[in-house]
Design a protein around this motif. Structure first.
Motif, PDB file in Angstrom:
ATOM      1  N   ASP A  38       0.817  -1.213   0.000  1.00 54.33           N
ATOM      2  CA  ASP A  38       0.000   0.000   0.000  1.00 54.33           C
ATOM      3  C   ASP A  38       0.852   1.266   0.000  1.00 54.33           C
ATOM      4  OD1 ASP A  38      -2.312   1.401  -0.083  1.00 54.33           O
ATOM      5  OD2 ASP A  38      -3.033   0.845   1.905  1.00 54.33           O
ATOM      6  N   GLN A  39       1.502   1.529  -1.106  1.00 56.99           N
ATOM      7  CA  GLN A  39       2.303   2.757  -1.238  1.00 56.99           C
ATOM      8  C   GLN A  39       2.148   3.235  -2.682  1.00 56.99           C
ATOM      9  OE1 GLN A  39       5.909   0.313  -0.291  1.00 56.99           O
ATOM     10  NE2 GLN A  39       6.875   1.476  -1.964  1.00 56.99           N
ATOM     11  N   PRO A  40       2.126   4.564  -2.899  1.00 59.44           N
ATOM     12  CA  PRO A  40       1.736   5.061  -4.229  1.00 59.44           C
ATOM     13  C   PRO A  40       2.712   4.715  -5.351  1.00 59.44           C
ATOM     14  CG  PRO A  40       2.411   6.877  -2.786  1.00 59.44           C
ATOM     15  CD  PRO A  40       2.319   5.656  -1.929  1.00 59.44           C
ATOM     16  N   ASN A  41       3.986   4.468  -5.019  1.00 59.86           N
ATOM     17  CA  ASN A  41       4.941   4.222  -6.112  1.00 59.86           C
ATOM     18  C   ASN A  41       5.107   2.741  -6.453  1.00 59.86           C
ATOM     19  OD1 ASN A  41       6.277   3.572  -3.806  1.00 59.86           O
ATOM     20  ND2 ASN A  41       8.195   4.601  -4.329  1.00 59.86           N
ATOM     21  N   LEU A  42       4.203   1.907  -5.935  1.00 60.30           N
ATOM     22  CA  LEU A  42       4.171   0.531  -6.443  1.00 60.30           C
ATOM     23  C   LEU A  42       2.862   0.363  -7.205  1.00 60.30           C
ATOM     24  CD1 LEU A  42       5.749  -1.637  -3.609  1.00 60.30           C
ATOM     25  CD2 LEU A  42       6.737  -0.996  -5.816  1.00 60.30           C
ATOM     26  N   LYS A  43       2.872   0.878  -8.436  1.00 62.73           N
ATOM     27  CA  LYS A  43       1.665   0.791  -9.259  1.00 62.73           C
ATOM     28  C   LYS A  43       1.432  -0.650  -9.683  1.00 62.73           C
ATOM     29  CE  LYS A  43       1.272   5.467 -10.947  1.00 62.73           C
ATOM     30  NZ  LYS A  43       0.931   6.338 -12.073  1.00 62.73           N
ATOM     31  N   ALA A  44       0.184  -0.983  -9.916  1.00 67.54           N
ATOM     32  CA  ALA A  44      -0.144  -2.362 -10.284  1.00 67.54           C
ATOM     33  C   ALA A  44      -1.366  -2.374 -11.179  1.00 67.54           C
ATOM     34  CB  ALA A  44      -0.435  -3.156  -9.014  1.00 67.54           C
ATOM     35  N   SER A  45      -1.547  -3.524 -11.877  1.00 63.39           N
ATOM     36  CA  SER A  45      -2.802  -3.736 -12.590  1.00 63.39           C
ATOM     37  C   SER A  45      -3.730  -4.521 -11.669  1.00 63.39           C
ATOM     38  CB  SER A  45      -2.568  -4.563 -13.849  1.00 63.39           C
ATOM     39  OG  SER A  45      -1.614  -3.929 -14.640  1.00 63.39           O
ATOM     40  N   PHE A  46      -5.017  -4.167 -11.718  1.00 65.98           N
ATOM     41  CA  PHE A  46      -5.997  -4.834 -10.853  1.00 65.98           C
ATOM     42  C   PHE A  46      -7.036  -5.557 -11.709  1.00 65.98           C
ATOM     43  CE2 PHE A  46      -5.148  -3.045  -6.614  1.00 65.98           C
ATOM     44  CZ  PHE A  46      -4.273  -2.017  -6.935  1.00 65.98           C
ATOM     45  N   ASN A  47      -7.277  -6.832 -11.378  1.00 63.04           N
ATOM     46  CA  ASN A  47      -8.395  -7.568 -11.969  1.00 63.04           C
ATOM     47  C   ASN A  47      -9.422  -7.738 -10.860  1.00 63.04           C
ATOM     48  OD1 ASN A  47      -6.995  -8.588 -14.582  1.00 63.04           O
ATOM     49  ND2 ASN A  47      -5.591  -9.100 -12.924  1.00 63.04           N
ATOM     50  N   LEU A  48     -10.555  -7.072 -11.000  1.00 60.79           N
ATOM     51  CA  LEU A  48     -11.547  -7.118  -9.916  1.00 60.79           C
ATOM     52  C   LEU A  48     -12.732  -7.991 -10.304  1.00 60.79           C
ATOM     53  CD1 LEU A  48     -12.753  -6.067  -7.200  1.00 60.79           C
ATOM     54  CD2 LEU A  48     -13.735  -4.179  -8.519  1.00 60.79           C
ATOM     55  N   THR A  49     -13.127  -8.875  -9.381  1.00 60.46           N
ATOM     56  CA  THR A  49     -14.360  -9.640  -9.540  1.00 60.46           C
ATOM     57  C   THR A  49     -15.179  -9.447  -8.273  1.00 60.46           C
ATOM     58  OG1 THR A  49     -13.199 -11.278 -10.845  1.00 60.46           O
ATOM     59  CG2 THR A  49     -15.332 -11.923  -9.984  1.00 60.46           C
ATOM     60  N   LEU A  50     -16.441  -9.034  -8.449  1.00 63.33           N
ATOM     61  CA  LEU A  50     -17.304  -8.813  -7.284  1.00 63.33           C
ATOM     62  C   LEU A  50     -18.511  -9.715  -7.371  1.00 63.33           C
ATOM     63  CD1 LEU A  50     -17.586  -4.903  -7.003  1.00 63.33           C
ATOM     64  CD2 LEU A  50     -16.278  -6.433  -5.508  1.00 63.33           C
ATOM     65  N   GLN A  51     -18.844 -10.341  -6.259  1.00 59.01           N
ATOM     66  CA  GLN A  51     -20.139 -11.015  -6.172  1.00 59.01           C
ATOM     67  C   GLN A  51     -21.040 -10.146  -5.310  1.00 59.01           C
ATOM     68  OE1 GLN A  51     -21.168 -14.952  -6.810  1.00 59.01           O
ATOM     69  NE2 GLN A  51     -21.142 -15.334  -4.616  1.00 59.01           N
ATOM     70  N   THR A  52     -22.222  -9.796  -5.826  1.00 56.16           N
ATOM     71  CA  THR A  52     -23.125  -8.919  -5.071  1.00 56.16           C
ATOM     72  C   THR A  52     -24.513  -9.547  -5.008  1.00 56.16           C
ATOM     73  OG1 THR A  52     -24.008  -7.734  -6.983  1.00 56.16           O
ATOM     74  CG2 THR A  52     -21.925  -6.896  -6.042  1.00 56.16           C
TER      75      THR A  52
ATOM     76  N   PHE B  22     -14.545  -7.508 -14.009  1.00 54.66           N
ATOM     77  CA  PHE B  22     -14.030  -6.297 -14.657  1.00 54.66           C
ATOM     78  C   PHE B  22     -12.711  -6.587 -15.354  1.00 54.66           C
ATOM     79  CE2 PHE B  22     -16.744  -4.876 -11.198  1.00 54.66           C
ATOM     80  CZ  PHE B  22     -17.522  -3.921 -11.831  1.00 54.66           C
ATOM     81  N   ASP B  23     -12.466  -5.819 -16.380  1.00 53.91           N
ATOM     82  CA  ASP B  23     -11.230  -5.931 -17.161  1.00 53.91           C
ATOM     83  C   ASP B  23     -10.023  -5.561 -16.285  1.00 53.91           C
ATOM     84  OD1 ASP B  23      -9.663  -6.372 -19.310  1.00 53.91           O
ATOM     85  OD2 ASP B  23     -10.552  -4.807 -20.592  1.00 53.91           O
ATOM     86  N   LYS B  24      -8.855  -5.940 -16.767  1.00 53.60           N
ATOM     87  CA  LYS B  24      -7.631  -5.563 -16.057  1.00 53.60           C
ATOM     88  C   LYS B  24      -7.394  -4.055 -16.209  1.00 53.60           C
ATOM     89  CE  LYS B  24      -3.137  -6.834 -17.377  1.00 53.60           C
ATOM     90  NZ  LYS B  24      -2.189  -7.946 -17.542  1.00 53.60           N
ATOM     91  N   THR B  25      -7.081  -3.385 -15.097  1.00 54.07           N
ATOM     92  CA  THR B  25      -6.845  -1.936 -15.184  1.00 54.07           C
ATOM     93  C   THR B  25      -5.469  -1.667 -15.775  1.00 54.07           C
ATOM     94  OG1 THR B  25      -5.725  -1.730 -13.052  1.00 54.07           O
ATOM     95  CG2 THR B  25      -8.126  -1.557 -13.025  1.00 54.07           C
ATOM     96  N   TYR B  26      -5.267  -0.446 -16.223  1.00 53.13           N
ATOM     97  CA  TYR B  26      -3.924   0.030 -16.526  1.00 53.13           C
ATOM     98  C   TYR B  26      -3.190   0.170 -15.186  1.00 53.13           C
ATOM     99  CZ  TYR B  26      -5.716   1.275 -21.193  1.00 53.13           C
ATOM    100  OH  TYR B  26      -6.277   1.256 -22.437  1.00 53.13           O
ATOM    101  N   PRO B  27      -1.865   0.373 -15.192  1.00 52.93           N
ATOM    102  CA  PRO B  27      -1.168   0.477 -13.915  1.00 52.93           C
ATOM    103  C   PRO B  27      -1.671   1.681 -13.100  1.00 52.93           C
ATOM    104  CG  PRO B  27       0.380   0.207 -15.718  1.00 52.93           C
ATOM    105  CD  PRO B  27      -0.956   0.451 -16.340  1.00 52.93           C
TER     106      PRO B  27
END
Ligand SMILES: [Zn+2]
Length: 840
Positions: free
Chosen positions: A153-167, A193-198
């Motif tokens: 959890d620090q701003p300079n470690l950017k990452a791509s996120f693949n999110l799946t939610l069950q609601t 959801f699609d993979k985010t950009y970094p």
């Protein structure tokens, strides 16, 4: 010195990680540096199962892949109870470990140099998921992603996120990236959801729940607006405008930055009582709905602030989201550029408005509100641990920094300034960079010494006093030690005209030779374009109290004069009685609506924060006649009259005026041309209640029955407990806030507190000052980043007595252990109280 401190830091690191010492709570700069050196190419796949029940746990799973440069014991952040860590496997090997101090430390024996994969089953922390009945939204800035799921959890470690939610089945979900698949069962819906950009962890976001979705499409933009407003007309009235404002902001930024919109899509989520005005999550901007869905006949100021807010959040997609600060000490940078761009964007949309006037009126008073105080902080502050990132936010970042950058742009010229920004954005796209990287670029482009400019404006707190001395043939400006390089205009009376001259202060003093035909009949107007920063004190000509009818017809010069007048008042050059009467007189003459609103604010400040009860009774008639004269004046457009009406409702104290207000609330009277919205009726009922009129409780009861919208009703039920004349019930309200659970939603708490600590109730609430201050450190831990200051402002604005001032001063003295940042916030909020008490 430098080498020595590096060596110590290294030894510290070795000690920390080699000896398996506990890793410090939060993300320290040390930890952040260690991970930045070693971890790269991060990708998260996050699955969360959001149940129908508000109280049920939220199970989740995260799969984390990354590359490691060296094998180290690697802390992953997860600020949650140990029982929330269910299962963890590292590179397909089970790991038995615990959460310690908010971290899961992966032993290096489990890790490879190169590619790694970690899977963690967990229960998500709920605080930053803001669940309210049938919806929730994440808000993870600045370091709260790790309260929800395990991450770096620090701003300079950017990452791509693949999110799946069950609601639950009938919910809607929105995330940073486009939806790629949706699967329904009888009771649930799965959103993939699609993979985010970094992106940085603080920008990862989603909202889910019962929302209405409106699709807006044009040739250049496809956007879905999610909202929960039940007033269909209100939505219909605003939606087209909201879409257009986003569209035009994107177009403008693409042109200015020469970089296309940098993310996959852009949606908007309008959330009731969202804690901030807006949050710029890439692809899914969240707004407080009331800032976007305006009531009927919005004032120019409201329209402008709606447009400005949208432009601000859209600007962040480039400034903050595409190029992100390395560390939160540079958070001001993304804010200042979003602010600066927003002003540039909004201006052409309102060609009839005087934008330099709104710049001056919106930034200078608020920058001074902190910079004049003992708690003033520099624009760029140190930050040892991200846990304290919240304390960096405030009016200096949002209001002084834009002033500083406008001065920088003036000095460099706007083309070079833009060129520098273009280079910066291209060079660091999808990456991180801070102020030093930008300064390096600017410094190469400019012939001025940008680095020493930056030391004064960016690294030093406080506003200078600027003494102005007039001799026969020159004007001499002398700044105090905290001097700033700056430029501003002066207006010289020559015969019957004014001639404008630009003054460049490059050092502590500066002399301006005057032409010999300057008229002595009229005043020289100093800082006539409002761009100078500081308190101007004229030594031998009367700048202090030029009567309103002698003031210039130049709006900007007049506004600048009023702003300086307010500073002179706060510095005891003018007494509160004289100042109040002066404002009342100026208000009746003022033609510009923005300046009028500024004067209304100052009138209200002087009224509640500087006049005591006796003076208020003496001046009550002046107040009521001035304000009713304004809102009843049919020559002023209706939308411009409403702020005067609202100020009237908040300030009146006479029985006659209170009775009139009650008639308006009961819909037995009205003011021609002024529309009263549901929110206004709610406010009126609360204002009547704090005036302790005999049927206050039944007014609150009737008001509650009138409210149809479920969100507004819940809020009213919360807030009215702080307004009731029943002291025991009010005390219960305050005591309930001792429990962190009850200090949410924060806008409700702030509104309740402002009623509890209302100036008319100061004699009761003074007994709660200590208790409210005692809660501060806990509030900083448990509540949102802006909240300590909001809390303090709400607690202190109602007090101006010597006794209250003593209580606060004693509290500060007896609590030397309070963090400097928090103490700074307290000194900022208590400044009017100290000044008011000091003038008695
Ligand atoms: Zn912002």
């Amino acid at each position: 010195m430098k080498r020595k401190s590096t060596l110590f830091a290294l030894i510290g690191l070795l000690f920390l990680f080699a000896c398996k010492e506990k890793v410090e709570y939060g993300v320290s700069q040390q930890l952040a540096n260690l991970r930045k050196q070693n971890v790269s190419n991060i990708e998260y796949s996050i699955y969360l199962d959001i149940p129908e029940s508000e109280t049920a746990a939220i199970p989740g799973r995260v799969e984390l892949t990354f590359e490691l440069a060296e094998r180290i014991n690697l802390p992953i952040d997860f600020r949650n109870a140990d029982s929330c860590l269910l299962n963890i496997s590292v590179n397909y090997r089970q790991l038995r470990t615990r959460i310690e101090n908010g971290h899961i430390v992966i032993p290096k024996g489990y890790l490879y140099k190169g590619q790694n994969k970690i899977s963690i089953d967990f229960l998500a922390g709920k605080t930053s998921l803001n669940r309210k009945g049938d919806y929730l939204f994440s808000l993870l800035v600045p370091d709260r992603a790790s309260t929800v799921f395990p991450c770096f959890d620090q701003p300079n470690l950017k990452a791509s996120f693949n999110l799946t939610l069950q609601t639950p089945q009938n919910w809607i979900a929105v995330g940073n990236a486009p939806l790629i698949n949706k699967m329904e069962t009888d009771t649930t819906t799965l959103w993939i959801f699609d993979k985010t950009y970094p992106i940085s962890t603080y920008l990862f976001a989603f909202a889910a729940g019962r929302f209405q979705a409106i699709d807006c499409v044009s040739d250049s933009l496809k956007m879905t607006i999610y909202h929960r407003e039940t007033d269909a007309q209100k939505v219909a009235r605003n939606i087209k405008k909201v879409f257009e404002l986003h569209q035009s902001a994107i177009k403008w930024l693409e042109d200015y930055t020469r970089i296309n919109y940098p993310f996959q899509k852009l949606d908007v989520v309008l959330i009731p009582d969202f804690p901030y005005s807006g949050m710029e999550h890439p692809g899914a901007i969240f707004y407080r709905d009331s800032r976007i869905l305006l009531d009927e006949n919005p004032s120019v100021t409201q329209q402008l602030s709606q447009a400005n807010l949208i432009a601000h959040e859209v600007s962040h997609q480039w400034f903050g989201n595409l190029v992100t600060m390395k560390w939160f000490n540079d958070v001001w940078l993304k804010e200042v550029f979003a602010g600066l761009m927003a002003d540039k964007i909004v201006n052409p949309q309102y060609p009839k408005l005087n934008h330099q006037l709104s710049f001056v009126l919106s930034h200078y008073p608020r920058a001074y509100s902190v910079d004049r105080t003992g708690g003033a902080n520099p624009i760029r502050q140190n930050l040892d641990n991200l846990l304290l990132a919240g304390t960096l936010y405030g009016d200096i970042i949002y209001h002084k920094a834009p002033i500083a950058l406008q001065q920088l742009e003036l000095m460099m010229g706007s083309e070079k300034f833009r060129e520098g920004l273009n280079i910066y954005l291209k060079k660091f796209a999808y990456d991180n960079a801070g102020w030093s990287e930008l300064i390096d670029i600017f410094d190469k482009l400019s012939s001025d010494d940008i680095k020493s400019w930056s030391k004064r404006w960016i690294d030093t707190p406080g506003m200078p006093a600027i003494n102005v001395n007039l001799t026969n043939d020159k004007l001499i400006f002398t700044q105090t030690d905290s001097w700033l390089p700056m430029q501003f205009d002066i207006m010289l009376p020559i015969k019957t005209e004014y001639q404008t001259l630009t003054v460049k202060l490059t050092g502590k003093t500066c002399e301006i030779p005057l032409p010999n035909n300057v008229s002595t009949q009229k005043n020289i107007i100093v800082n006539s374009n409002g761009l100078g920063y500081g308190l101007y004190v004229a030594e031998n000509h009367n700048l202090t109290l030029i009567q309103p009818d002698e003031l210039t017809s130049n709006d900007l010069a007049r506004a600048s004069f009023f702003i300086n007048l307010h500073e002179l008042f706060l510095n005891h050059f003018i007494d509160s009685d004289t100042y109040f009467r002066y404002l009342a007189n100026a208000l009746t003459r003022e033609k510009d609506s923005q300046i009028r609103n500024y004067l209304l604010n100052n009138l209200e400040t002087a009224w509640w924060q500087f006049l005591d009860r006796t003076n208020r009774i003496i001046l009550s008639q002046t107040l009521e006649e001035t304000l009713s004269g304004l809102f009843k004046n049919q020559k002023i457009p209706a939308d411009e009259r409403k702020p005067a009406f609202l100020t009237y409702c908040r300030t009146i104290i006479s029985p006659e005026a209170t009775e009139f207000m009650q008639k308006i609330w009961a819909k037995e009277a009205q003011v021609k041309g002024i529309t009263i919205s549901e929110n206004d009726y709610i406010d009126l009922s609360l204002q009547l209640a704090v005036r302790d009129i005999h049927d206050a409780d039944s007014i609150l009861q009737v008001q509650e029955e009138r409210i149809q919208n479920a969100d507004r009703l819940a809020k009213f039920r919360f807030v009215k407990r702080a307004a009731t004349p029943d002291e025991a019930l009010r005390d219960d309200f305050f005591h309930s806030l001792l429990d962190a659970q009850n200090r949410r939603p924060e806008p409700w708490v702030a509104e309740g507190l402002r009623l509890f600590f209302h100036p008319l109730r100061a004699s009761h609430s003074i007994h709660y000052l200590n208790a409210a201050l005692d809660l501060l450190p806990e509030i900083q831990q448990t509540n949102d980043i802006f909240f300590p200051k909001i809390w303090l402002d709400a607690v202190l604005y109602g007090h101006n007595s010597t006794e209250a001032s003593r209580i606060v001063a004693r509290w500060i003295k007896e609590h030397p252990q309070v963090s400097p940042n928090l103490k700074g916030k307290l000194l900022q909020s208590a400044d009017p109280l100290f000044r008011a008490a000091g003038s008695k």
